[in-house]
Write a protein that holds these residues in place. Structure first.
Motif, short mmCIF file in Angstrom:
data_model
loop_
_atom_site.label_atom_id
_atom_site.label_comp_id
_atom_site.label_asym_id
_atom_site.label_seq_id
_atom_site.Cartn_x
_atom_site.Cartn_y
_atom_site.Cartn_z
N ARG A 34 39.00 47.45 33.82
CA ARG A 34 38.19 46.26 33.57
C ARG A 34 37.12 46.53 32.52
O ARG A 34 36.90 45.73 31.62
N THR A 91 39.76 38.01 27.95
CA THR A 91 39.29 37.32 29.15
C THR A 91 40.09 37.82 30.34
O THR A 91 41.25 38.22 30.21
N GLU A 92 39.47 37.79 31.49
CA GLU A 92 40.12 38.23 32.73
C GLU A 92 40.52 37.01 33.54
O GLU A 92 39.77 36.04 33.63
N HIS A 93 41.71 37.07 34.14
CA HIS A 93 42.22 35.96 34.93
C HIS A 93 42.90 36.47 36.19
O HIS A 93 43.48 37.56 36.18
N LEU A 94 42.85 35.69 37.23
CA LEU A 94 43.59 35.98 38.45
C LEU A 94 44.77 35.02 38.49
O LEU A 94 44.59 33.81 38.63
N ILE A 95 45.97 35.56 38.31
CA ILE A 95 47.18 34.75 38.25
C ILE A 95 48.15 35.26 39.30
O ILE A 95 48.56 36.42 39.25
N VAL A 134 45.42 40.55 38.76
CA VAL A 134 44.41 40.55 37.70
C VAL A 134 45.13 40.78 36.37
O VAL A 134 45.89 41.75 36.23
N LYS A 135 44.88 39.87 35.42
CA LYS A 135 45.49 39.99 34.10
C LYS A 135 44.43 39.81 33.04
O LYS A 135 43.45 39.09 33.23
N ARG A 157 43.85 38.77 29.02
CA ARG A 157 44.52 38.03 27.96
C ARG A 157 43.64 37.90 26.73
O ARG A 157 42.41 37.98 26.82
N ARG A 214 46.31 32.95 25.09
CA ARG A 214 47.29 32.76 26.16
C ARG A 214 48.21 33.98 26.34
O ARG A 214 49.10 33.97 27.17
N VAL A 273 49.05 37.60 27.53
CA VAL A 273 48.67 38.67 28.46
C VAL A 273 49.05 40.00 27.82
O VAL A 273 50.16 40.20 27.37
#
Length: 112
Positions: free
Chosen positions: A8, A18-22, A26-27, A29, A32, A34
């Motif tokens: 992280r 940017t960090e995303h929870l998909i 945790v991914k 990107r 759009r 990844v």
């Protein structure tokens, strides 16, 4: 030994990330795209990597690196066991994955 916090820290220090929870994963990107993803149990790390070079990477240490699921083989992607990665190697893998998805001018400005 790599940690989620280390992943992280490196990823979020890179421009446009940017960090995303998909789907409970945790991914990281750029836009759009990844370029870095942790498994649900946070023990493996998937990262962008050139298709033509991934077999060579896996051959260097098959206990640490492996191919993604068959459904993801079409992508520039490889996986590694997070516990076996760390320090400069982990940082280099993350930066190289990020470099694959940002414009050259963004990488050049960051590298200076």
């Amino acid at each position: 030994m790599g940690t989620v916090d280390e992943v992280r820290g490196v990823a979020l220090s890179l421009p446009r990330t940017t960090e995303h929870l998909i789907r409970d994963r945790v991914k990281f990107r750029v836009g759009r795209i990844v370029y870095l993803a942790l498994s649900q149990d946070e023990t493996t790390l998937g990262f962008a990597f050139p298709k033509e070079e991934r077999d060579a990477l896996i051959a260097t240490d098959p206990a640490r690196f492996f191919l993604p699921p068959v459904s993801d083989l079409r992508f520039n992607w490889v996986c590694g066991h997070l516990a076996t990665l760390g320090g400069d190697e982990l940082r280099d893998l993350i930066v190289d994955a990020w470099r694959m998805v940002v414009p050259k001018r963004v990488y050049t400005a960051w590298a200076r």
